[in-house]
Each structure stands twice: as structure tokens, then as C-alpha cells.
Design a protein around this motif. Sequence first.
Motif, PDB file in Angstrom:
ATOM      1  N   UNK A 173       0.819  -1.219   0.000  1.00 46.58           N
ATOM      2  CA  UNK A 173       0.000   0.000   0.000  1.00 46.58           C
ATOM      3  C   UNK A 173       0.845   1.257   0.000  1.00 46.58           C
ATOM      4  N   UNK A 174       0.265   2.357   0.540  1.00 49.61           N
ATOM      5  CA  UNK A 174       0.993   3.624   0.563  1.00 49.61           C
ATOM      6  C   UNK A 174       2.198   3.517   1.494  1.00 49.61           C
ATOM      7  N   UNK A 175       3.256   4.228   1.126  1.00 42.37           N
ATOM      8  CA  UNK A 175       4.473   4.236   1.953  1.00 42.37           C
ATOM      9  C   UNK A 175       5.043   5.646   2.017  1.00 42.37           C
ATOM     10  N   UNK A 176       5.664   5.964   3.133  1.00 39.50           N
ATOM     11  CA  UNK A 176       6.402   7.224   3.205  1.00 39.50           C
ATOM     12  C   UNK A 176       7.615   7.122   2.290  1.00 39.50           C
ATOM     13  N   UNK A 177       7.858   8.142   1.483  1.00 37.37           N
ATOM     14  CA  UNK A 177       9.048   8.169   0.618  1.00 37.37           C
ATOM     15  C   UNK A 177       9.742   9.512   0.791  1.00 37.37           C
ATOM     16  N   UNK A 178      11.019   9.421   1.118  1.00 32.65           N
ATOM     17  CA  UNK A 178      11.813  10.631   1.346  1.00 32.65           C
ATOM     18  C   UNK A 178      12.589  10.962   0.080  1.00 32.65           C
ATOM     19  N   UNK A 179      12.585  12.237  -0.295  1.00 32.21           N
ATOM     20  CA  UNK A 179      13.431  12.632  -1.427  1.00 32.21           C
ATOM     21  C   UNK A 179      13.942  14.053  -1.208  1.00 32.21           C
ATOM     22  N   UNK A 180      15.148  14.329  -1.742  1.00 31.73           N
ATOM     23  CA  UNK A 180      15.662  15.697  -1.585  1.00 31.73           C
ATOM     24  C   UNK A 180      14.889  16.624  -2.512  1.00 31.73           C
ATOM     25  N   UNK A 181      14.720  17.852  -2.143  1.00 32.64           N
ATOM     26  CA  UNK A 181      14.024  18.793  -3.032  1.00 32.64           C
ATOM     27  C   UNK A 181      14.987  19.249  -4.129  1.00 32.64           C
ATOM     28  N   UNK A 182      15.136  18.423  -5.169  1.00 35.18           N
ATOM     29  CA  UNK A 182      16.161  18.687  -6.188  1.00 35.18           C
ATOM     30  C   UNK A 182      15.604  19.358  -7.438  1.00 35.18           C
ATOM     31  N   UNK A 183      14.348  19.774  -7.361  1.00 36.21           N
ATOM     32  CA  UNK A 183      13.773  20.485  -8.507  1.00 36.21           C
ATOM     33  C   UNK A 183      13.002  19.573  -9.445  1.00 36.21           C
ATOM     34  N   UNK A 184      13.045  18.254  -9.191  1.00 39.23           N
ATOM     35  CA  UNK A 184      12.391  17.323 -10.121  1.00 39.23           C
ATOM     36  C   UNK A 184      10.889  17.184  -9.856  1.00 39.23           C
ATOM     37  N   UNK A 185      10.444  17.543  -8.661  1.00 37.75           N
ATOM     38  CA  UNK A 185       9.012  17.371  -8.335  1.00 37.75           C
ATOM     39  C   UNK A 185       8.339  18.732  -8.189  1.00 37.75           C
ATOM     40  N   UNK A 186       7.034  18.805  -8.510  1.00 35.67           N
ATOM     41  CA  UNK A 186       6.327  20.071  -8.330  1.00 35.67           C
ATOM     42  C   UNK A 186       6.427  20.515  -6.870  1.00 35.67           C
ATOM     43  N   UNK A 187       6.651  21.787  -6.679  1.00 40.18           N
ATOM     44  CA  UNK A 187       6.681  22.323  -5.310  1.00 40.18           C
ATOM     45  C   UNK A 187       8.051  22.296  -4.664  1.00 40.18           C
ATOM     46  N   UNK A 188       9.082  21.734  -5.351  1.00 40.74           N
ATOM     47  CA  UNK A 188      10.418  21.670  -4.734  1.00 40.74           C
ATOM     48  C   UNK A 188      10.959  23.068  -4.402  1.00 40.74           C
TER      49      UNK A 188
END
Length: 413
Positions: free
Chosen positions: A204-219
Motif C-alpha cells: 500500500x501507501x508508503x512514506x518516501x523521502x526525497x531531496x528537493x532537487x527540482x524534479x518534483x512540483x513544489x520543490x
Amino acid sequence: MTRRGPVSISNAGEKGLPTPSPDALAHSERVRSLIVERISAAGGWISFAEYMQLALYAPALGYYSAGAAKFGGEGDFVTAPLISPLFSRTCARRISSWLGGTGTDAVLEFGPGTGRFAADALEVLTEPGSALRRYALLEVSGDLRARQVETLHSMTGVEWINELPRGFRGVVFANEVLDALPCERFVVRGETWWRLGVGLGASGFEWRVRPPDGAAPGDAEFIEAAEQRIKDLLLHDEILPEGYCGEWHPWLDGWMSALSAAMDRGVVLLADYGLPRLHLMHPDRIQGSLRCHYRHYAHGDPFLLPGLGDITAWVDFSAVAESASRAGFKVTGFTTQAAFLMGAGIEQELQIMATGLDPASPDYLSLAHGARTLLLPGEMGESVKFMMLTRNLDEGEIADEPSFSLRDLRDSL
Ligand SMILES: C[S@@+](CC[C@H](N)C(=O)[O-])C[C@H]1O[C@@H](n2cnc3c(N)ncnc32)[C@H](O)[C@@H]1O
């Protein structure tokens, strides 16, 4: 249990929670499918704010949008207006005085829930001599709006609006609305803050951590908000420890500037579970303040039964004050619920309501119990804060406000 009451179970899972009906489970499955689709379409990761927006407000599916009971004994939590009419009546005394003091005649309530606040406040606001002419309600949930109409249909001067008005003059009120806005989550990794979003795992849903590197909306917005907070904490020699997990409300600025643009002059009264930033983002609160409520159980797993339960995070009142100042409001007061209600005259209101009641009667006991829940530090008295904002008022229009002068906490913001 109040909406943000103490956590009674730390890990929901299948343990402890009442079993939802087959219909409710089927509904939750539809909400889950919608969110899974969004995550897949976004390449496997969405921000927690987007997850929360869908789980709470997806049209016809989200917790607030669809037909779950939500409030009261049959629902998942209670809020102050449902605990006792003392809350709404005491607030209404001050609102009435501000209308008179500013020569305005309208109230705008955000997120009125069941409509209970309006129903009880209007008893005071329509007393002879009151300046009130118009009481507008702005609600995003169609389901709740229908309930408000049922509660308030016989009252004159009440109207529902779909968007913010123009040139509003009067008093705006919002109880437990800001902490129901979607929140961004972060986790401290080394020197930086990373985004804690949602992905799909085997179960199911999982927490996923990612650096705000500009690849995702809102980074970019995340980096800006994180840097401002890191700087602010550093000014007070505070560095959050590795693994610290917290939240903020990214749409607060937009909410505040829209409100400011709608408002010509008047007062905004906000009440919510929350703290000044230094207290909220304190190393001791390493897990943040995210809480979920299902049938009066509080737990920490927002992925459990999406669409069937409430999700909330405490409000950073320093951020509210910053957004408000940027939007052209003056922060005129900040205090605890207990201090606000005491300063606003809850004792006199209790006296009025208790007149003629037998002290052993259920009505009297319910009033006394309500007053205790609203005021006691271990209940709502300390954890809920009140903030007063003013816009375009002249000096002296609202002077020596008694509800905020008993305990002025503005220095802590
Ligand atoms: C926790 S409930 C509080 C309800 C009510 N104020 C009370 O104290 O019982 C949050 C309310 O805010 C509404 N809401 C959330 N976001 C909103 C927004 N942007 N504008 C207006 N209402 C909103 C929800 O639909 C719901 O009615």
C-alpha cells in the motif's frame, strides 16, 4: 475526544480501531484507488500535501467532501462549538462588540462544519442593539454545507457564499480550519530538510523521502520555506536533530493573501490547535504533530482507511503571523483559548445560561463540564490558541481588547 486530543493508540494498524462497515470500506477503497492513480501518474511520488488534499477534499470522495458523520458522538471527533454553546456565545460577545466598534455589520465564517457555532453565536448576535445584518458561511464541503443549511435554514440574514466576497467589512471567524489545510512534511537529513511524501509499496501507501532537487512540483517552494525556517531556528540557536520529522501548511500564504484581498476593513479571529514556531519545531517533538482521528481514536497513520478519517497537523502560529503581516494585516492579539474565553467573559456567559437551572440538573452539569473542557490546560485550554488580526482599522476603534490582554503571548511568535 476533542479533535486534537491526546493520542490513545500509537500505531493504528488493525489494533484497537472499530471495524468500518462494508460500505465504508468500499468507499475507502475508491479513495485509495484515486490516490494510487495520482501517484502513478506523477511517476511514483506525490507530496504529503497532495495526499492530504485528496484524502480530505477530493470531490465526492474525500473525508470532508463525502458523507461520513465526522463530528460528534457518531463521528470521529468533537470541536469546541460542539462541546458547549458557551464557546460560541462567548466568542459572539466579542464579535458583536467589534462590529459595533468598527461600524461594520457582517460576519464571515470559514469552514463552519456542522453550523453549530453559527447557530449558537447568532442567538447573541441577533440580540436587540446588535449591529449584525449579514452572516455569511464559506464551506468547501458540499456535504457539510447541506448540514449547515439544515441547522440554520430558519435564521434570517444567513447566506452561503462560494467564494470570498469583495470589499468585505466586518469580522471573519475560523475555528479549526487552518489545521485542516493540507500540510507539507519534512525530515531532517544531515544539514538539510528533505521532503517526506507518499509512494506505493507492496502493501500500500508508503512514506518516501526525497531531496528537493527540482524534479518534483513544489520543490522550489519547499526549499524557500525550509530555508526560512532553518534560519529562523538558528537565530535562536536551535538545530533540529537528524531524523526530526515535522510539518507546515504551504497554502497558508495564499489563504491569507486571498483573505486580505477580499477584506476592506475589520477583524479576523482564528482559533486552532497550534504553537509558536520555536515551541512547535522543538527537538522534543521529533515526530511532528500529524494526527489522524477515526471514531474518537487518535492515531498517527494517515494511510489507514483514507477517506474515512480526519488528518490534521498543528498550526505554526509564527507562520500565521508572518503570512498575515505580509498580506497587510496587523497581529493584534495572540493567546490561549482559556485566556481568550476568560477575558471575553465566559464566566458571565455561564451565569446567564445557568440562571434558573437546578445545580443537580443534567443541563447545569453539562454546562459545567463544557466549561471545564474548554478551559482546563490538559483539555483544550492551553493547546488551542486564538489569534486576532485587524485590517485598516484606526487607532482606538478596538482599544484594550479584554479577550487578548489577560495573557498577551505575541512576544512568543
Ligand atoms: C475541523 S473542521 C472545523 C469545523 C468547525 N469550524 C468547527 O469548529 O466545528 C474544518 C472545516 O473547515 C472546512 N474547510 C477546510 N478548508 C477550507 C477552506 N479552504 N475554506 C473553507 N472551509 C474549509 C472543512 O470542510 C470543515 O468544515
